[in-house]
Motif scaffolding. Structure first.
Motif, PDB file in Angstrom:
ATOM      1  N   ARG A 192     -39.116  77.718  93.310  1.00  0.00           N
ATOM      2  CA  ARG A 192     -38.623  76.840  94.404  1.00  0.00           C
ATOM      3  C   ARG A 192     -38.849  77.197  95.845  1.00  0.00           C
ATOM      4  NH1 ARG A 192     -37.323  74.910  90.232  1.00  0.00           N
ATOM      5  NH2 ARG A 192     -35.390  74.279  89.108  1.00  0.00           N
ATOM      6  N   PRO A 193     -38.853  76.258  96.703  1.00  0.00           N
ATOM      7  CA  PRO A 193     -39.456  76.439  97.868  1.00  0.00           C
ATOM      8  C   PRO A 193     -38.219  77.662  98.658  1.00  0.00           C
ATOM      9  CG  PRO A 193     -38.175  74.376  97.978  1.00  0.00           C
ATOM     10  CD  PRO A 193     -38.358  74.823  96.682  1.00  0.00           C
ATOM     11  N   LEU A 204     -35.978  69.728  94.965  1.00  0.00           N
ATOM     12  CA  LEU A 204     -36.990  69.255  94.438  1.00  0.00           C
ATOM     13  C   LEU A 204     -36.817  67.991  93.766  1.00  0.00           C
ATOM     14  CD1 LEU A 204     -38.924  72.392  93.300  1.00  0.00           C
ATOM     15  CD2 LEU A 204     -39.261  71.100  95.439  1.00  0.00           C
ATOM     16  N   TYR A 240     -41.926  73.666  92.869  1.00  0.00           N
ATOM     17  CA  TYR A 240     -42.789  74.129  93.975  1.00  0.00           C
ATOM     18  C   TYR A 240     -43.991  74.575  93.865  1.00  0.00           C
ATOM     19  CZ  TYR A 240     -43.482  76.473  98.439  1.00  0.00           C
ATOM     20  OH  TYR A 240     -44.133  76.869  99.500  1.00  0.00           O
ATOM     21  N   ALA A 249     -46.928  72.646  95.789  1.00  0.00           N
ATOM     22  CA  ALA A 249     -47.411  73.290  97.127  1.00  0.00           C
ATOM     23  C   ALA A 249     -48.729  73.802  97.078  1.00  0.00           C
ATOM     24  CB  ALA A 249     -46.620  74.668  97.147  1.00  0.00           C
TER      25      ALA A 249
END
Length: 265
Positions: free
Chosen positions: A74-75, A81, A204, A208
């Protein structure tokens, strides 16, 4: 305990396993509800399932701590998300909606900031460092983010999840050629059901670090756990099932390596 385990390989491939960890901080362990104490929602046995990748020469990065402490996929800002039901950077419910913590026993904000600094950040720092090393050595890098989940979770998805769930952030973390080759691996067999960018499009890490324009290609594979283990406690490994699945996983990894080299050429 360290935030992660890592082994460096010789191929331009990094296998990331963020959710197989079972270590707990003292405050998380003390606060777990009865339903969470057995650590459901763990990506059980993935290092064993993918034990063929290190002899091939892949680098492997595995998180040591449970996602109940902090979710490495997760960010850092906990931005959602998915529009559908999910869990966040600091999960407070199991996938089925049951509370993870006893009332009043969730970690404090200060403790969670510490988890971010000492567990989440080191994992992502290492991930980025290894991708940079692979790109420097090979000219490109491949990231395979490995996950698994129970095959039936009504809160998260309808019916039974396909056996193999490929995610490339709707194609944005990879290339059409790589995607097509991986999908061909699935469609050429009939033993396991599959879907491309279905319920699980990549978390993520995939989003990312999948940067095709920078010669950095990422895919996520979410596996239905019934194909290699028991989905009920004590979540036992089932070698006879795993033996049927592993040849397809090996084929998928080899295809990713072949197509990644072509995409980077």
């Amino acid at each position: 305990m360290k935030a992660f385990q890592f082994s460096a390989g010789t191929l331009p491939l990094l296998i990331s396993i963020p959710h197989a960890g079972t270590a707990l901080t003292p405050e998380v362990k003390a606060g777990l509800s009865d339903a969470a104490r057995g650590l459901p929602d763990t990506d059980w046995h993935l290092a064993q399932l993918y034990d063929f990748v290190q002899p091939l020469g892949a680098s492997v990065l595995t998180g040591n701590y449970s996602r109940f402490v902090i979710d490495l996929n997760r960010p850092a800002d906990d931005r959602p998300l998915y529009a559908t039901a999910t869990t966040g950077l600091y999960p407070e419910t199991l996938f089925d909606g049951t509370p993870i913590f006893k009332p009043g026993m969730t970690p404090t904000a200060d403790q969670r900031r510490d988890y971010l600094a000492t567990l989440w950040q080191p994992y992502h720092d290492k991930l980025q460092q290894e991708l940079a090393r692979l790109k420097q050595q090979h000219g490109y890098a491949l990231l395979f983010d490995a996950h698994s989940i129970a095959s039936v979770i009504p809160r998260l998805f309808d019916g039974r999840l396909p056996d193999l769930n490929l995610g490339t952030n709707n194609g944005n973390s990879s290339t059409p050629t790589i995607d097509a080759a991986l999908i061909h691996c699935f469609s050429a067999q009939s033993r396991f059901s599959w879907v491309d960018n279905g319920r699980f499009k990549g978390g993520y890490i995939t989003r990312a670090y999948g940067k095709p324009e920078q010669q950095q290609f990422a895919v996520q594979l979410e596996l239905a756990q019934c194909n290699y283990m028991d989905e009920q406690p004590p979540f036992a490994w089932r070698g006879e099932r795993a033996a049927e699945l592993q040849p397809l996983l090996q084929q998928l990894i080899m295809t990713l390596l072949e197509q990644g080299a072509i995409a980077a050429d």
